[in-house]
Scaffold this motif. Structure first.
Motif, PDB file in Angstrom:
ATOM      1  N   ASN A  52      23.525 -12.072  16.563  1.00  0.00           N
ATOM      2  CA  ASN A  52      24.217 -13.359  16.660  1.00  0.00           C
ATOM      3  C   ASN A  52      23.831 -14.232  15.472  1.00  0.00           C
ATOM      4  OD1 ASN A  52      24.946 -13.243  19.871  1.00  0.00           O
ATOM      5  ND2 ASN A  52      22.886 -12.456  19.499  1.00  0.00           N
ATOM      6  N   VAL A  53      24.781 -15.036  14.999  1.00  0.00           N
ATOM      7  CA  VAL A  53      24.509 -15.934  13.894  1.00  0.00           C
ATOM      8  C   VAL A  53      25.220 -17.249  14.136  1.00  0.00           C
ATOM      9  CG1 VAL A  53      26.460 -15.012  12.558  1.00  0.00           C
ATOM     10  CG2 VAL A  53      24.630 -16.243  11.388  1.00  0.00           C
ATOM     11  N   ARG A  54      24.585 -18.325  13.709  1.00  0.00           N
ATOM     12  CA  ARG A  54      25.260 -19.629  13.744  1.00  0.00           C
ATOM     13  C   ARG A  54      24.884 -20.412  12.501  1.00  0.00           C
ATOM     14  NH1 ARG A  54      22.211 -22.659  18.818  1.00  0.00           N
ATOM     15  NH2 ARG A  54      20.296 -23.277  17.728  1.00  0.00           N
ATOM     16  N   CYS A  55      25.856 -21.160  12.016  1.00  0.00           N
ATOM     17  CA  CYS A  55      25.683 -21.925  10.785  1.00  0.00           C
ATOM     18  C   CYS A  55      26.155 -23.357  11.023  1.00  0.00           C
ATOM     19  CB  CYS A  55      26.482 -21.280   9.653  1.00  0.00           C
ATOM     20  SG  CYS A  55      26.411 -22.172   8.091  1.00  0.00           S
ATOM     21  N   GLU A  56      25.348 -24.304  10.619  1.00  0.00           N
ATOM     22  CA  GLU A  56      25.670 -25.721  10.819  1.00  0.00           C
ATOM     23  C   GLU A  56      26.078 -26.358   9.494  1.00  0.00           C
ATOM     24  OE1 GLU A  56      23.009 -29.632  11.627  1.00  0.00           O
ATOM     25  OE2 GLU A  56      22.877 -28.099  13.202  1.00  0.00           O
ATOM     26  N   ILE A  57      27.226 -27.046   9.509  1.00  0.00           N
ATOM     27  CA  ILE A  57      27.673 -27.747   8.313  1.00  0.00           C
ATOM     28  C   ILE A  57      28.135 -29.154   8.688  1.00  0.00           C
ATOM     29  CG2 ILE A  57      28.371 -25.665   7.082  1.00  0.00           C
ATOM     30  CD1 ILE A  57      31.275 -26.303   7.869  1.00  0.00           C
ATOM     31  N   ALA A  58      28.269 -29.998   7.676  1.00  0.00           N
ATOM     32  CA  ALA A  58      28.714 -31.372   7.897  1.00  0.00           C
ATOM     33  C   ALA A  58      30.212 -31.407   8.165  1.00  0.00           C
ATOM     34  CB  ALA A  58      28.370 -32.232   6.688  1.00  0.00           C
ATOM     35  N   ALA A  59      30.645 -32.409   8.944  1.00  0.00           N
ATOM     36  CA  ALA A  59      32.062 -32.585   9.247  1.00  0.00           C
ATOM     37  C   ALA A  59      32.347 -34.032   9.590  1.00  0.00           C
ATOM     38  CB  ALA A  59      32.472 -31.677  10.409  1.00  0.00           C
ATOM     39  N   GLU A  60      33.548 -34.480   9.250  1.00  0.00           N
ATOM     40  CA  GLU A  60      34.004 -35.801   9.704  1.00  0.00           C
ATOM     41  C   GLU A  60      34.738 -35.584  11.028  1.00  0.00           C
ATOM     42  OE1 GLU A  60      36.351 -37.755   6.780  1.00  0.00           O
ATOM     43  OE2 GLU A  60      34.936 -37.350   5.138  1.00  0.00           O
ATOM     44  N   GLU A 210      14.631 -22.100  -2.048  1.00  0.00           N
ATOM     45  CA  GLU A 210      13.933 -23.294  -1.587  1.00  0.00           C
ATOM     46  C   GLU A 210      13.782 -23.270  -0.065  1.00  0.00           C
ATOM     47  OE1 GLU A 210      12.735 -25.359  -3.755  1.00  0.00           O
ATOM     48  OE2 GLU A 210      13.727 -24.482  -5.500  1.00  0.00           O
ATOM     49  N   GLY A 211      12.790 -23.995   0.416  1.00  0.00           N
ATOM     50  CA  GLY A 211      12.612 -24.138   1.857  1.00  0.00           C
ATOM     51  C   GLY A 211      11.900 -22.955   2.487  1.00  0.00           C
ATOM     52  N   ASN A 212      11.571 -23.112   3.755  1.00  0.00           N
ATOM     53  CA  ASN A 212      10.855 -22.089   4.498  1.00  0.00           C
ATOM     54  C   ASN A 212      11.753 -21.371   5.488  1.00  0.00           C
ATOM     55  OD1 ASN A 212       8.524 -22.652   3.130  1.00  0.00           O
ATOM     56  ND2 ASN A 212       7.396 -23.468   4.884  1.00  0.00           N
ATOM     57  N   ALA A 213      11.321 -20.207   5.882  1.00  0.00           N
ATOM     58  CA  ALA A 213      11.981 -19.436   6.930  1.00  0.00           C
ATOM     59  C   ALA A 213      11.005 -19.249   8.076  1.00  0.00           C
ATOM     60  CB  ALA A 213      12.439 -18.078   6.397  1.00  0.00           C
ATOM     61  N   THR A 214      11.523 -19.295   9.300  1.00  0.00           N
ATOM     62  CA  THR A 214      10.699 -19.065  10.484  1.00  0.00           C
ATOM     63  C   THR A 214      11.181 -17.795  11.173  1.00  0.00           C
ATOM     64  OG1 THR A 214      10.361 -21.440  10.803  1.00  0.00           O
ATOM     65  CG2 THR A 214       9.909 -20.013  12.687  1.00  0.00           C
ATOM     66  N   ILE A 215      10.242 -16.895  11.448  1.00  0.00           N
ATOM     67  CA  ILE A 215      10.551 -15.645  12.150  1.00  0.00           C
ATOM     68  C   ILE A 215       9.894 -15.705  13.521  1.00  0.00           C
ATOM     69  CG2 ILE A 215      10.422 -13.132  12.100  1.00  0.00           C
ATOM     70  CD1 ILE A 215       9.950 -13.299   9.089  1.00  0.00           C
ATOM     71  N   ARG A 216      10.686 -15.481  14.557  1.00  0.00           N
ATOM     72  CA  ARG A 216      10.178 -15.432  15.923  1.00  0.00           C
ATOM     73  C   ARG A 216      10.393 -14.036  16.473  1.00  0.00           C
ATOM     74  NH1 ARG A 216      13.822 -18.619  18.693  1.00  0.00           N
ATOM     75  NH2 ARG A 216      12.489 -18.643  20.551  1.00  0.00           N
ATOM     76  N   ILE A 217       9.317 -13.398  16.897  1.00  0.00           N
ATOM     77  CA  ILE A 217       9.388 -12.029  17.405  1.00  0.00           C
ATOM     78  C   ILE A 217       9.092 -12.029  18.902  1.00  0.00           C
ATOM     79  CG2 ILE A 217       8.415  -9.696  17.260  1.00  0.00           C
ATOM     80  CD1 ILE A 217       7.701 -10.285  14.356  1.00  0.00           C
ATOM     81  N   GLY A 218      10.058 -11.534  19.675  1.00  0.00           N
ATOM     82  CA  GLY A 218       9.895 -11.453  21.117  1.00  0.00           C
ATOM     83  C   GLY A 218       9.771 -10.016  21.577  1.00  0.00           C
ATOM     84  N   VAL A 229      21.061 -22.029   8.833  1.00  0.00           N
ATOM     85  CA  VAL A 229      21.580 -20.793   9.424  1.00  0.00           C
ATOM     86  C   VAL A 229      20.513 -20.165  10.306  1.00  0.00           C
ATOM     87  CG1 VAL A 229      22.586 -18.526   8.966  1.00  0.00           C
ATOM     88  CG2 VAL A 229      23.006 -20.419   7.371  1.00  0.00           C
ATOM     89  N   LYS A 230      20.939 -19.668  11.461  1.00  0.00           N
ATOM     90  CA  LYS A 230      20.009 -19.018  12.389  1.00  0.00           C
ATOM     91  C   LYS A 230      20.584 -17.686  12.844  1.00  0.00           C
ATOM     92  CE  LYS A 230      18.015 -23.316  14.217  1.00  0.00           C
ATOM     93  NZ  LYS A 230      18.617 -24.173  13.175  1.00  0.00           N
ATOM     94  N   TYR A 231      19.712 -16.676  12.932  1.00  0.00           N
ATOM     95  CA  TYR A 231      20.093 -15.346  13.412  1.00  0.00           C
ATOM     96  C   TYR A 231      19.222 -14.982  14.606  1.00  0.00           C
ATOM     97  CZ  TYR A 231      22.376 -14.600   8.851  1.00  0.00           C
ATOM     98  OH  TYR A 231      23.164 -14.710   7.741  1.00  0.00           O
ATOM     99  N   VAL A 232      19.822 -14.349  15.602  1.00  0.00           N
ATOM    100  CA  VAL A 232      19.079 -13.750  16.705  1.00  0.00           C
ATOM    101  C   VAL A 232      19.637 -12.347  16.912  1.00  0.00           C
ATOM    102  CG1 VAL A 232      18.492 -13.822  19.152  1.00  0.00           C
ATOM    103  CG2 VAL A 232      18.601 -15.950  17.854  1.00  0.00           C
TER     104      VAL A 232
END
Length: 387
Positions: A52-60, A210-218, A229-232
């Motif tokens: 699964n993936v989701r991406c957040e962008i700006a919008a009016e 640039e920036g950091n990435a966070t990895i969560r392992i379940g 952007v986030k992936y699961v």
């Protein structure tokens, strides 16, 4: 639902999520992208049930709401839209897309049928620079096979010990090993996961400098949080091979090789190399590397380059495709080959590089003689039949 987007933002979000969509799925809704508009932002979501993936962008945002649009059509449409503001508006059971003097009407599907975003409890959470994670994935992903009956090999192995992340990929012929220290880790000290190739590929495309990435392992899932952007994804079930047993620890020879010159010789030899074995023969003699290739019904090749080598002659055979992939993954101009015997696993790494190495299995010289022997046998059988 009604919102206005900048074309660049819309193209970015669509490009990120479109590649996760499985248009061949038996569930029609999975061929769609879900777009959720709220406040001053929009979420673009895609799923194939495994990832699964989701991406957040700006919008009016003029009116909040949620719609789904056919992924392939929408992605193709966004690519040809002109620069400028793009309006998305739900009208009945269709989504109207307007930009300047053109308009598209797309059939939508009920967003209630779209899979919900997966939530899981992480056993461990890691944080590291996006650039570092991208380099780790790029250096090892080529060793993940596209097809293999051993399902556990169809992903990259993430092995976490304290603040050390070790990533491994292998197809049984070649192995890539990359490790790095993460900035922070919470949760269990030791945790591991086999991440599917598809997810690794998409994550690597999205990671920036640039920036950091966070990895969560379940227990059964892994998540990559890249802020915008986030992936699961589900992890691959099974036990990954003990890679530590495969990597040699001591070597009889360590040979420095100029990468670009060696790569040029391999390209030349590949033209004449046997298509079945893709073999090239590396013979190390006094201060010289001789590289040869041969196909019995085509011809032969011989090339050489000067090196620093003062040991007894050594002849070792490699698959030129695998060797080229390894050389392309090494960032330094000088490559170190570490080897014991012509038939034992060889290790390639960059000069003075300790966090990345590649193991490559040689081809046995006896195996290269088989085509000629088989041809002789076939000829003898043919003569016997004539008699």
């Amino acid at each position: 639902m009604k919102a206005v987007f900048k074309r660049a933002d819309l193209a970015f979000a669509t490009g990120v999520v479109h590649n996760v969509v499985n248009v061949q799925s038996s569930l029609p809704i999975l061929g769609n992208i879900l777009i959720r508009v709220e406040d001053s932002k929009a979420l673009f979501v895609a799923s194939d049930l495994e990832s699964n993936v989701r991406c957040e962008i700006a919008a009016e945002v003029e009116k909040k709401g949620t719609v789904t649009v056919p992924s392939r059509t929408f992605a193709d449409m966004v690519r040809v839209l002109p620069e400028g503001d793009i309006t998305l508006e739900l009208e009945g059971n269709r989504v109207r897309v307007r930009c300047e003097k053109l308009a598209y009407d797309l059939v939508t599907m009920d967003p209630e049928d779209f899979p919900s975003w997966p939530e899981f409890k992480a056993k461990a959470t890691l944080e590291l620079p996006q650039k570092t994670l991208r380099q780790v994935i790029e250096r090892m992903i080529f060793a993940v096979p596209q097809k293999d009956p051993r399902r556990v090999l169809l992903g990259g192995f993430f092995d976490v010990h304290d603040r050390l992340l070790k990533c491994v990929a292998t197809d049984g012929k070649k192995l890539a090993f990359v490790q790095c220290e993460v900035d922070s880790r919470t949760g269990q000290d030791k945790v591991s996961a086999i991440v599917p190739h598809k997810v690794l590929l998409e994550v690597s495309k999205t990671l920036g400098d640039e920036g950091n990435a966070t990895i969560r392992i379940g227990e059964r899932q892994v998540a990559f949080d890249l802020k915008q952007v986030k992936y699961v994804s589900n992890v691959i079930d099974g036990t990954y091979p003990n890679y530590d047993l495969v990597i040699p620890k001591t070597f009889e020879r360590s040979i420095a090789l100029p990468k670009s010159d060696l790569r040029a010789l391999i390209r030349q030899a590949a033209i004449i190399s046997d298509e079945k074995s893709n073999s090239v023969i590396l013979r190390f003699e006094s201060d010289e590397l001789r590289l040869t290739a041969m196909t019995y019904d085509v011809g032969s090749y011989a090339g050489s380059l000067p090196i620093s080598y003062g040991r007894e002659p050594l002849e070792i055979v490699f698959n030129h495709r695998f060797l080229s992939e390894i050389l392309d993954a090494i960032a330094t101009d000088e490559v170190t080959l570490k080897v014991n015997k012509p038939t034992s696993p060889a290790v390639f790494c960059g000069k003075e590089v300790s966090d990345t190495l590649y193991v490559l299995m040689p081809i046995k010289l006896a195996d290269l003689a088989q085509p000629e022997e088989e041809a002789v046998e076939d000829e003898e059988e043919g003569e016997g039949k004539k008699e």
